[in-house]
Motif scaffolding. Structure first.
Motif, PDB file in Angstrom:
ATOM      1  N   VAL A   1      19.283 -26.906  15.007  1.00 35.06           N
ATOM      2  CA  VAL A   1      20.225 -27.275  15.950  1.00 35.06           C
ATOM      3  C   VAL A   1      20.003 -28.960  15.898  1.00 35.06           C
ATOM      4  CG1 VAL A   1      20.875 -28.600  18.291  1.00 35.06           C
ATOM      5  CG2 VAL A   1      19.723 -25.773  17.517  1.00 35.06           C
TER       6      VAL A   1
ATOM      7  N   ILE B   1      20.949 -32.707  16.458  1.00 34.79           N
ATOM      8  CA  ILE B   1      21.822 -33.410  17.325  1.00 34.79           C
ATOM      9  C   ILE B   1      21.755 -35.088  16.170  1.00 34.79           C
ATOM     10  CG2 ILE B   1      21.316 -34.360  18.809  1.00 34.79           C
ATOM     11  CD1 ILE B   1      21.190 -32.155  19.879  1.00 34.79           C
TER      12      ILE B   1
ATOM     13  N   THR C   1      25.671 -32.061  17.059  1.00 39.12           N
ATOM     14  CA  THR C   1      25.837 -32.424  18.720  1.00 39.12           C
ATOM     15  C   THR C   1      25.436 -33.997  18.922  1.00 39.12           C
ATOM     16  OG1 THR C   1      25.288 -30.096  19.562  1.00 39.12           O
ATOM     17  CG2 THR C   1      25.277 -32.008  21.017  1.00 39.12           C
TER      18      THR C   1
ATOM     19  N   SER D   1      17.928 -34.209  28.529  1.00 41.30           N
ATOM     20  CA  SER D   1      18.220 -33.377  28.847  1.00 41.30           C
ATOM     21  C   SER D   1      19.534 -32.846  28.663  1.00 41.30           C
ATOM     22  CB  SER D   1      18.242 -33.238  30.579  1.00 41.30           C
ATOM     23  OG  SER D   1      19.894 -34.030  30.871  1.00 41.30           O
ATOM     24  N   ALA D   2      20.030 -33.269  27.928  1.00 42.17           N
ATOM     25  CA  ALA D   2      20.917 -33.251  26.821  1.00 42.17           C
ATOM     26  C   ALA D   2      21.287 -32.587  25.437  1.00 42.17           C
ATOM     27  CB  ALA D   2      22.017 -34.247  26.852  1.00 42.17           C
ATOM     28  N   ILE D   3      20.418 -32.040  24.969  1.00 38.23           N
ATOM     29  CA  ILE D   3      19.667 -31.571  24.649  1.00 38.23           C
ATOM     30  C   ILE D   3      20.148 -29.990  24.826  1.00 38.23           C
ATOM     31  CG2 ILE D   3      18.015 -30.806  22.773  1.00 38.23           C
ATOM     32  CD1 ILE D   3      17.930 -33.363  21.991  1.00 38.23           C
ATOM     33  N   PRO D   4      20.691 -29.532  23.619  1.00 37.21           N
ATOM     34  CA  PRO D   4      21.255 -28.300  24.067  1.00 37.21           C
ATOM     35  C   PRO D   4      20.150 -27.019  23.835  1.00 37.21           C
ATOM     36  CG  PRO D   4      22.303 -29.022  22.064  1.00 37.21           C
ATOM     37  CD  PRO D   4      21.629 -30.071  22.818  1.00 37.21           C
ATOM     38  N   ALA D   5      20.224 -26.449  24.137  1.00 31.27           N
ATOM     39  CA  ALA D   5      19.307 -25.002  24.425  1.00 31.27           C
ATOM     40  C   ALA D   5      19.043 -24.559  22.616  1.00 31.27           C
ATOM     41  CB  ALA D   5      19.478 -23.752  24.819  1.00 31.27           C
ATOM     42  N   HIS D   6      17.611 -24.473  22.058  1.00 25.77           N
ATOM     43  CA  HIS D   6      17.414 -24.172  20.757  1.00 25.77           C
ATOM     44  C   HIS D   6      16.298 -23.198  20.848  1.00 25.77           C
ATOM     45  CE1 HIS D   6      15.510 -27.178  21.675  1.00 25.77           C
ATOM     46  NE2 HIS D   6      14.269 -27.260  20.341  1.00 25.77           N
TER      47      HIS D   6
END
Length: 110
Positions: A25, A27, A44, A54-59
């Motif tokens: 993922v 960023i 992203t 908290s905006a880090i996507p689930a990975h």
């Protein structure tokens, strides 16, 4: 730094391998105008100026890779992520998108 968390550098070839295997993922912590001009496909955007861990996507099960233009801002973002309590491995793209591009990594340009 939380127990079990760490930050390391990876080179563009390692990222290409991980992306090809859908194991990463990515960023991008550059600003929106930089991302719009050129970016790594599938990355992203979470600009450092408004970085929110908290905006880090689930990975789950994937490697978290943070990059910027040359490698400085991704260090700041990594520190913010660790300070927020992130407990996991963070990979920084050494040399940022500049190194990615010069190593032949594909970019999306507008």
């Amino acid at each position: 730094m939380s127990e079990g968390s760490s930050v390391d550098f990876i080179d563009p070839e390692t990222l290409r391998t991980w992306m090809a295997a859908e194991e990463a993922v990515v960023i991008d912590v550059r600003e929106a105008h930089e991302h719009q001009a050129a970016h790594i496909e599938g990355s992203t955007l979470i600009p450092l100026s408004t970085f929110d861990p908290s905006a880090i996507p689930a990975h789950e099960g994937k490697k978290l890779v943070i990059h910027c233009a040359s490698g400085v801002r991704c260090g700041m973002a990594s520190q913010q992520l660790l300070a927020s309590g992130y407990n996991g491995q963070i990979h920084r793209l050494a040399g940022g998108i500049e190194a990615w591009y010069h190593a032949g990594g594909p970019i999306v340009q507008r």
